[in-house]
Structure formats: structure tokens, C-alpha cells
Write a protein that holds these residues in place. Sequence first.
Motif, PDB file in Angstrom:
ATOM      1  N   ARG A 107      -5.507   3.592   5.978  1.00  0.00           N
ATOM      2  CA  ARG A 107      -6.941   3.364   5.819  1.00  0.00           C
ATOM      3  C   ARG A 107      -7.473   4.047   4.565  1.00  0.00           C
ATOM      4  O   ARG A 107      -8.361   3.525   3.894  1.00  0.00           O
ATOM      5  N   THR A 108      -6.917   5.216   4.222  1.00  0.00           N
ATOM      6  CA  THR A 108      -7.409   5.942   3.057  1.00  0.00           C
ATOM      7  C   THR A 108      -6.671   5.549   1.782  1.00  0.00           C
ATOM      8  O   THR A 108      -6.915   6.113   0.719  1.00  0.00           O
ATOM      9  N   ALA A 109      -5.742   4.586   1.859  1.00  0.00           N
ATOM     10  CA  ALA A 109      -5.066   4.085   0.663  1.00  0.00           C
ATOM     11  C   ALA A 109      -5.998   3.207  -0.159  1.00  0.00           C
ATOM     12  O   ALA A 109      -5.698   2.867  -1.299  1.00  0.00           O
ATOM     13  N   ALA A 110      -7.140   2.806   0.422  1.00  0.00           N
ATOM     14  CA  ALA A 110      -8.172   2.095  -0.338  1.00  0.00           C
ATOM     15  C   ALA A 110      -9.090   3.134  -0.966  1.00  0.00           C
ATOM     16  O   ALA A 110      -9.464   4.119  -0.316  1.00  0.00           O
ATOM     17  N   PRO A 111      -9.460   2.926  -2.245  1.00  0.00           N
ATOM     18  CA  PRO A 111     -10.283   3.944  -2.907  1.00  0.00           C
ATOM     19  C   PRO A 111     -11.709   4.009  -2.395  1.00  0.00           C
ATOM     20  O   PRO A 111     -12.596   3.342  -2.893  1.00  0.00           O
TER      21      PRO A 111
ATOM     22  N   PRO B 207       0.828  -1.213   0.000  1.00  0.00           N
ATOM     23  CA  PRO B 207       0.000   0.000   0.000  1.00  0.00           C
ATOM     24  C   PRO B 207       0.859   1.257   0.000  1.00  0.00           C
ATOM     25  O   PRO B 207       2.005   1.250   0.476  1.00  0.00           O
ATOM     26  N   GLY B 208       0.296   2.325  -0.529  1.00  0.00           N
ATOM     27  CA  GLY B 208       1.014   3.590  -0.533  1.00  0.00           C
ATOM     28  C   GLY B 208       0.593   4.472   0.617  1.00  0.00           C
ATOM     29  O   GLY B 208      -0.568   4.490   1.016  1.00  0.00           O
ATOM     30  N   ILE B 209       1.551   5.213   1.161  1.00  0.00           N
ATOM     31  CA  ILE B 209       1.301   6.206   2.205  1.00  0.00           C
ATOM     32  C   ILE B 209       2.118   7.440   1.836  1.00  0.00           C
ATOM     33  O   ILE B 209       3.352   7.357   1.708  1.00  0.00           O
ATOM     34  N   ARG B 210       1.452   8.549   1.641  1.00  0.00           N
ATOM     35  CA  ARG B 210       2.095   9.761   1.131  1.00  0.00           C
ATOM     36  C   ARG B 210       3.315  10.154   1.969  1.00  0.00           C
ATOM     37  O   ARG B 210       3.231  10.264   3.192  1.00  0.00           O
ATOM     38  N   GLY B 211       4.465  10.293   1.297  1.00  0.00           N
ATOM     39  CA  GLY B 211       5.682  10.712   1.968  1.00  0.00           C
ATOM     40  C   GLY B 211       6.405   9.616   2.703  1.00  0.00           C
ATOM     41  O   GLY B 211       7.480   9.857   3.264  1.00  0.00           O
ATOM     42  N   THR B 212       5.830   8.413   2.726  1.00  0.00           N
ATOM     43  CA  THR B 212       6.430   7.319   3.492  1.00  0.00           C
ATOM     44  C   THR B 212       6.737   6.099   2.632  1.00  0.00           C
ATOM     45  O   THR B 212       7.842   5.547   2.686  1.00  0.00           O
ATOM     46  N   GLN B 213       5.772   5.679   1.823  1.00  0.00           N
ATOM     47  CA  GLN B 213       5.940   4.441   1.067  1.00  0.00           C
ATOM     48  C   GLN B 213       5.181   4.530  -0.257  1.00  0.00           C
ATOM     49  O   GLN B 213       4.012   4.917  -0.278  1.00  0.00           O
ATOM     50  N   GLU B 214       5.851   4.156  -1.347  1.00  0.00           N
ATOM     51  CA  GLU B 214       5.202   4.154  -2.647  1.00  0.00           C
ATOM     52  C   GLU B 214       4.346   2.898  -2.804  1.00  0.00           C
ATOM     53  O   GLU B 214       4.736   1.820  -2.368  1.00  0.00           O
TER      54      GLU B 214
ATOM     55  N   VAL C 103      -3.076   3.213  -7.792  1.00  0.00           N
ATOM     56  CA  VAL C 103      -1.780   3.901  -7.799  1.00  0.00           C
ATOM     57  C   VAL C 103      -1.952   5.366  -7.424  1.00  0.00           C
ATOM     58  O   VAL C 103      -1.203   5.903  -6.593  1.00  0.00           O
ATOM     59  N   LEU C 104      -2.950   6.017  -8.018  1.00  0.00           N
ATOM     60  CA  LEU C 104      -3.168   7.426  -7.729  1.00  0.00           C
ATOM     61  C   LEU C 104      -3.559   7.651  -6.278  1.00  0.00           C
ATOM     62  O   LEU C 104      -3.095   8.588  -5.622  1.00  0.00           O
ATOM     63  N   VAL C 105      -4.428   6.781  -5.763  1.00  0.00           N
ATOM     64  CA  VAL C 105      -4.837   6.903  -4.362  1.00  0.00           C
ATOM     65  C   VAL C 105      -3.649   6.668  -3.440  1.00  0.00           C
ATOM     66  O   VAL C 105      -3.405   7.419  -2.495  1.00  0.00           O
ATOM     67  N   GLY C 106      -2.892   5.585  -3.720  1.00  0.00           N
ATOM     68  CA  GLY C 106      -1.751   5.262  -2.861  1.00  0.00           C
ATOM     69  C   GLY C 106      -0.711   6.353  -2.817  1.00  0.00           C
ATOM     70  O   GLY C 106      -0.044   6.551  -1.798  1.00  0.00           O
ATOM     71  N   ALA C 107      -0.572   7.087  -3.924  1.00  0.00           N
ATOM     72  CA  ALA C 107       0.410   8.169  -3.961  1.00  0.00           C
ATOM     73  C   ALA C 107      -0.019   9.364  -3.124  1.00  0.00           C
ATOM     74  O   ALA C 107       0.817  10.179  -2.717  1.00  0.00           O
ATOM     75  N   ASN C 108      -1.324   9.482  -2.855  1.00  0.00           N
ATOM     76  CA  ASN C 108      -1.846  10.662  -2.159  1.00  0.00           C
ATOM     77  C   ASN C 108      -2.388  10.369  -0.761  1.00  0.00           C
ATOM     78  O   ASN C 108      -2.755  11.293  -0.041  1.00  0.00           O
TER      79      ASN C 108
ATOM     80  N   ALA D 132      -7.800  10.468  -7.429  1.00  0.00           N
ATOM     81  CA  ALA D 132      -6.685  10.698  -6.506  1.00  0.00           C
ATOM     82  C   ALA D 132      -7.089  10.858  -5.039  1.00  0.00           C
ATOM     83  O   ALA D 132      -6.379  10.370  -4.156  1.00  0.00           O
ATOM     84  N   PRO D 133      -8.224  11.518  -4.714  1.00  0.00           N
ATOM     85  CA  PRO D 133      -8.541  11.704  -3.285  1.00  0.00           C
ATOM     86  C   PRO D 133      -8.831  10.405  -2.541  1.00  0.00           C
ATOM     87  O   PRO D 133      -8.662  10.331  -1.319  1.00  0.00           O
ATOM     88  N   GLY D 134      -9.326   9.384  -3.248  1.00  0.00           N
ATOM     89  CA  GLY D 134      -9.571   8.096  -2.595  1.00  0.00           C
ATOM     90  C   GLY D 134     -10.441   8.211  -1.368  1.00  0.00           C
ATOM     91  O   GLY D 134     -11.461   8.904  -1.365  1.00  0.00           O
ATOM     92  N   GLY D 135     -10.048   7.524  -0.310  1.00  0.00           N
ATOM     93  CA  GLY D 135     -10.862   7.444   0.896  1.00  0.00           C
ATOM     94  C   GLY D 135     -10.806   8.661   1.785  1.00  0.00           C
ATOM     95  O   GLY D 135     -11.333   8.639   2.901  1.00  0.00           O
ATOM     96  N   THR D 136     -10.187   9.761   1.317  1.00  0.00           N
ATOM     97  CA  THR D 136     -10.173  10.970   2.140  1.00  0.00           C
ATOM     98  C   THR D 136     -11.500  11.705   2.115  1.00  0.00           C
ATOM     99  O   THR D 136     -11.710  12.634   2.889  1.00  0.00           O
ATOM    100  N   LYS D 137     -12.400  11.287   1.188  1.00  0.00           N
ATOM    101  CA  LYS D 137     -13.731  11.893   1.089  1.00  0.00           C
ATOM    102  C   LYS D 137     -14.744  10.806   0.786  1.00  0.00           C
ATOM    103  O   LYS D 137     -14.413   9.825   0.123  1.00  0.00           O
ATOM    104  N   PRO D 138     -15.995  10.950   1.211  1.00  0.00           N
ATOM    105  CA  PRO D 138     -17.031  10.011   0.781  1.00  0.00           C
ATOM    106  C   PRO D 138     -17.184  10.043  -0.739  1.00  0.00           C
ATOM    107  O   PRO D 138     -17.052  11.092  -1.365  1.00  0.00           O
ATOM    108  N   ALA D 139     -17.468   8.882  -1.326  1.00  0.00           N
ATOM    109  CA  ALA D 139     -17.551   8.783  -2.777  1.00  0.00           C
ATOM    110  C   ALA D 139     -18.604   9.721  -3.362  1.00  0.00           C
ATOM    111  O   ALA D 139     -18.403  10.297  -4.438  1.00  0.00           O
ATOM    112  N   ALA D 140     -19.731   9.864  -2.683  1.00  0.00           N
ATOM    113  CA  ALA D 140     -20.788  10.737  -3.198  1.00  0.00           C
ATOM    114  C   ALA D 140     -20.279  12.172  -3.345  1.00  0.00           C
ATOM    115  O   ALA D 140     -20.658  12.882  -4.287  1.00  0.00           O
TER     116      ALA D 140
END
Length: 515
Positions: free
Chosen positions: A329-333, A272-279, A319-324, A484-492
Motif C-alpha cells: 500500500r505504501t509503495a505508491a507515492p 511494485p517494490g516491497i522492502r526486503g522482498t521484491q525490487e 523507484v525510490l519509494v518502491g525500494a523503501n 523516498a518515504p512515499g506513503g509512509t507519511k502524509p504528503a503535507a
Amino acid sequence: RDEAGRARVRALSDELQALGQEFSRVIRDDVRSIEVTDEELAGLPADYVAAHPANASGRRVVTTNYPDTIPFMAYSRSDAARRRLSYVNQNRGTPRNLEVLGAMLSKRQELARLLGYASWAEYATADKMTGSATAARAFIERAYDATRESGTAEKAQILAKKREADPATATATIGSWEHAYWVERIKAETFRFDPRSVRPYFEYTRVKGAILDLASRLFALTFTKVEQPDIWHPSVDTYDVTVDGRRVGRISLDMHPREGKYKHAACFTWRPGIRGTQEPHLVLVCNFPDPAATSGPALMEHSEVVTFFHEFGHLVHFVLVGANAPWVRTAAPTEWDFIEAPSQFLEEWIYDAGVLRGFARHVETGEPIPEEVVTRLREARDFGRGIFVQRQLFLAAVALALHERDAARLDTTKLVFELARTYSPTVLLPDTRFEASFGHLEGYTALYYTYMFSAVIARDLLTAFSGGLMDQAQAKRYRDLVLAPGGTKPAAELVADFLGRPYGFDAFREWLAPR
């Protein structure tokens, strides 16, 4: 929960992990087959026949691996042979997986109740877009209602074609083993489109290059092939990915069948990707024809090309979600019942004449696919859509109901046939137990409705591309606002940000309207 309750949650989670792995392993390893005569191969493409040499008894072996099964069910003129293959295919995983499934359902039920939910279906939907099993059931009913007109018309056409071919044996029903065959017959005879005719335009290597190129053009991605010596198989291709020139992760493509490999098509997270930590490092696993294992060109069915585009959509999304993603938890779309929408959305491009003519060239002449062939392909695509959606909703109803009923008194096969009478557009073969090889019951559990729920959103997303599918400005807005925002916001909210309004049902209903 108290310590005893937490310990039981941990134990159930571990047990369910092991059961899920076994369920998947049994499906993967249980490859069944039938022997067919040359006459029963009538209708199959020449390269398919050549790939199935006669054995010592003069017969040819056709397996339940889908590169074998899908073409055979669509093209073999032998109803008896299709029925035999369908029977062994629908009984894969038995008897062991019936036991494993029973244990999974029981432990999921126990875990859900321990966590305060009436059923696993309620637990699984609580943090999804639907919010409850009741809402998921209501969606299935609403979507099924939208299919009634087109589904009825399509079934009438199939039954008429059966009567025309053989009035003496035609029935008032469509068997699950014959549906694909009659759909292809109608496409060939009514719409003048034969899927076999376009296979020479879809050689695997060119298709792969086209998908990488399209993602680059739409989303400003670049893919640079790299060597990764520790990868699990030499046929796997690995690429570093950049977005707007910024490196964001890595993908691997494991695309061809081999012994002991996962049998279907899916995208998996290796890291999984975590911004600034792991690709992130994502893996696409498919089973398409292998250029290294065929005597001639590795030709794909157009439906396989659609699958490739669909699954690659997951790869781009993850990939886009993992990069951001700021947290794991939010690395899942975002919510799971939105997860198929970006992939279903991307499928539309593989029916676009401009996209197809850019890469689909005949393996012998080098000529691009003719525009009139693409037109017929698009017209033929629309036939069978109502029945297809009904089949998907039948599977959705099965997955949801299995996780709502009391596991202690549940006969899974009886429930499947009961729901088939209400939802399935085709008649199931007697004495089959397809739930034993219904792999989504492991990962998606009760949430198979996701596919059609996501389709509603995907159809609405496409309405924003009024200037054409290759509108790169709009594609980049979609990339930045939805993917790109992935799980940082509700899909709706993601969809509303892109569309400028909440998503609706109208585009889906129009998509299903009879043509």
C-alpha cells in the motif's frame, strides 16, 4: 457490508476495471487523420515535412498521434487545416467511448453510494490532501482567481496579434484550434524565440543521456543498462538502478511510437517494490522521435524534452519509494493529489542554462546552445502560463463535475460546454466531444485537479533551492525527506519536513503574476 454488499462491491470493481481498459483501448486505437496540401504545411520544420511524404493524390497525411499533432497545431499557418485536425482530434473515441464513459460514471456512482459516499467525487477525494470534493472545488476557484490578471493580459495580446495579422477575420475570442499557433507567434515575434530554432540542440539520444546524468548527479543514482530478453519490444531500454551504491530496482524506457501503443506519456508500475522482498520495476512510456525510424537526427521539441523530464521524475519517485516501502500500500507515492509535484518540480531544471549547456549541442556544429537563446527560452516560457493554467483548471472542473452529477441524467457533452463558458480560456469547436478521448477520466477519474494542486506544492519546494538548482546537498535532502518515504507519511508532513514549515500558496501566486 453484508455478504451481498461485498459481492456487489467486487462485481462493480471488476466491471469498472473492464470498462476502464476498454475506454483506454478505444483512445489508443482510434487514430484519425486529415490530408493537407503543401501550402497547409507552410511553417512546419523541414524534417516534419520530410516525414510526411505526399500520397498518390499529392497530399500529405497528418494524424492525431501527438508527434504529428503538437507541431502542426503550433506551426501550421493554415487556420483551416488546424481547425480540421483539431476537429478530428477532439472527436476521437466517439461514439463508443461516450457509451463507455456513461457506464463508468454510472457504476462509479453506484459503488460510491454503496460505500457510504454521496458521489464518486466525494469517495475519490476522501483520502487525498484535499479530503473532500468541496475542498477540491474550492481549490479550483482559488487557483483560477490567481490566473485572472495574467490570463486576461495574455488573451489581450493574442487578440491584438490576430487583429494585426488579419483585421477582417479577427474575432473577440480565441479558438481551441488556434491558441497554440498564436502563442508561438507571439513568442517568436515579441520575445524573439522560435521553438523550431532550438530543435537541432535536442537530439533524442543526447536528451536521454542528459536525463540519466542529471538524476545521477542530483540524487546519487546510477543506471546500468541490462539486457532483458523477455521485454515486449526490442526498442525498449532497461536499466538497473542503484542509490548510494545500493541496488534498488529496475526501470525500462519505452520511448517511441508504434502501431497499437499507448499514445501519450506516462509512468507505469510493472512490479511494485516491497522492502526486503521484491525490487520495483518501473516503465516509462512515451512517444518521442525514434532515431531508428528517421532519415536524419531524431530532433525533439523543447516541450517534449520538458515532458521527458517530467515523466522521468515519476520514474525516480516510484523507484525510490518502491525500494523503501514496507508494504504494498505504501509503495505508491503518498496521496494522489501530491503525485505530480515531484515531476513538476523537476521540470525547472530543463530551463536552467547550466543544465542545458551541459548537453544541448547543435547536431551539425556541436556547439552548445547559446546562453542568450536560453534566456529568450526562459522569457518566452512565461508567456501563456495564465492561459495554460486556466485550461488545466477547466479540465479539472470537468473531471470533478462529471463525478458529482447524477449519472442517470447526465449529458456529458452539454456539461463540458457549460463548464467551458466559465473556465475555458478558448472557445471549443462545435460538435466536438473531447471527453470521449480524455484519457485521465479512466485513471485519475475525478482527480484531474491534482496537476494544479501539485503545482502549488512544486513551486514552494523550489524556494528551498536558494543556492541554485544544482545544490546536491539540498537535492539529497529532498530525495530522502520527500521522495523516498512515499506513503509512509502524509504528503503535507513530507513537505514540511523538507521546507521546515507547511507549504503555502504564495510561490504559486507569484509564478502566475504577469511579467
